[in-house]
Design a protein around this motif. Structure first.
Motif, short mmCIF file in Angstrom:
data_model
loop_
_atom_site.label_atom_id
_atom_site.label_comp_id
_atom_site.label_asym_id
_atom_site.label_seq_id
_atom_site.Cartn_x
_atom_site.Cartn_y
_atom_site.Cartn_z
N LYS A 173 13.50 24.28 -18.46
CA LYS A 173 13.92 25.82 -17.88
C LYS A 173 13.51 26.67 -18.77
N GLU A 174 12.94 26.65 -20.19
CA GLU A 174 11.93 27.51 -21.03
C GLU A 174 10.62 27.15 -21.66
N CYS A 175 9.83 27.75 -21.51
CA CYS A 175 8.14 27.02 -22.24
C CYS A 175 7.46 28.66 -22.36
N SER A 176 7.40 28.70 -24.08
CA SER A 176 6.80 30.07 -24.53
C SER A 176 5.26 30.18 -23.58
N SER A 177 4.74 28.56 -23.31
CA SER A 177 3.15 28.76 -22.73
C SER A 177 3.20 29.09 -21.46
N PHE A 178 4.53 29.36 -21.05
CA PHE A 178 4.75 30.13 -19.79
C PHE A 178 3.95 30.88 -18.82
N ILE A 233 0.67 23.48 -15.46
CA ILE A 233 0.27 22.80 -14.90
C ILE A 233 0.04 21.29 -14.80
N ASN A 234 -1.52 21.45 -14.50
CA ASN A 234 -2.62 20.76 -14.03
C ASN A 234 -3.03 19.91 -15.53
N LEU A 235 -2.80 20.24 -16.41
CA LEU A 235 -3.10 19.85 -17.71
C LEU A 235 -1.72 19.95 -19.14
N CYS A 236 -0.66 19.94 -18.62
CA CYS A 236 0.43 20.23 -19.14
C CYS A 236 1.40 19.12 -19.59
N LYS A 237 1.23 18.24 -20.92
CA LYS A 237 2.11 17.10 -21.20
C LYS A 237 3.30 16.75 -21.28
N THR A 238 4.13 17.72 -21.05
CA THR A 238 5.76 18.12 -21.09
C THR A 238 5.53 17.75 -19.61
N ASN A 258 -4.17 9.46 -13.56
CA ASN A 258 -5.69 9.85 -13.91
C ASN A 258 -5.58 10.79 -14.76
N LYS A 259 -5.10 11.70 -15.68
CA LYS A 259 -5.72 12.72 -15.74
C LYS A 259 -5.74 12.96 -17.40
N GLN A 260 -6.19 13.53 -17.95
CA GLN A 260 -6.20 13.42 -19.42
C GLN A 260 -5.52 14.78 -19.65
N ASN A 261 -4.59 14.78 -19.59
CA ASN A 261 -3.61 16.26 -19.92
C ASN A 261 -3.36 16.14 -21.60
N HIS A 262 -3.58 17.41 -21.53
CA HIS A 262 -3.77 17.62 -23.32
C HIS A 262 -3.81 18.91 -23.78
N PHE A 263 -2.26 19.04 -22.77
CA PHE A 263 -2.38 21.30 -23.33
C PHE A 263 -1.09 20.44 -23.82
N ILE A 264 -0.60 20.85 -24.96
CA ILE A 264 0.94 20.77 -25.47
C ILE A 264 1.83 22.41 -25.63
N PRO A 265 2.25 22.57 -24.58
CA PRO A 265 3.31 24.09 -24.89
C PRO A 265 4.27 24.42 -26.05
N ILE A 266 4.00 25.09 -26.27
CA ILE A 266 5.33 25.08 -27.03
C ILE A 266 6.22 26.02 -26.59
#
Length: 76
Positions: free
Chosen positions: A60-65, A10-15, A30-38
């Motif tokens: 509702k769904e995220c394969s990176s969860f 959650i702290n890094l997620c673009k979605t 002000n964060k560097q959100n760089h995690f892109i979930p699939i």
């Protein structure tokens, strides 16, 4: 309800950042959100109350969860 609140990413997620912006409640400003979930699925509910229309955005769904209950509590 958005599944993001119990996700380790959650702290890094673009979605999550995108969903928060849609809610106009960005805590990740002000964060560097760089995690892109699939394989994410975002559901947008349209609610009407009197003459106002509200959009509710939820993931509702995220394969990176990766479950980490209460992770959202540690958001700055």
């Amino acid at each position: 309800m958005c599944i993001c609140i119990n996700c380790r990413h959650i702290n890094l997620c673009k979605t999550y950042e995108f969903i928060e912006k849609q809610h106009k409640n960005s805590k990740t400003k002000n964060k560097q959100n760089h995690f892109i979930p699939i394989n994410t699925i975002i559901i947008v509910s349209i609610n009407k109350q009197n003459l106002n229309i509200y959009l509710d955005w939820d993931l509702k769904e995220c394969s990176s969860f990766v479950e980490q209950p209460g992770k959202w509590i540690s958001l700055p």
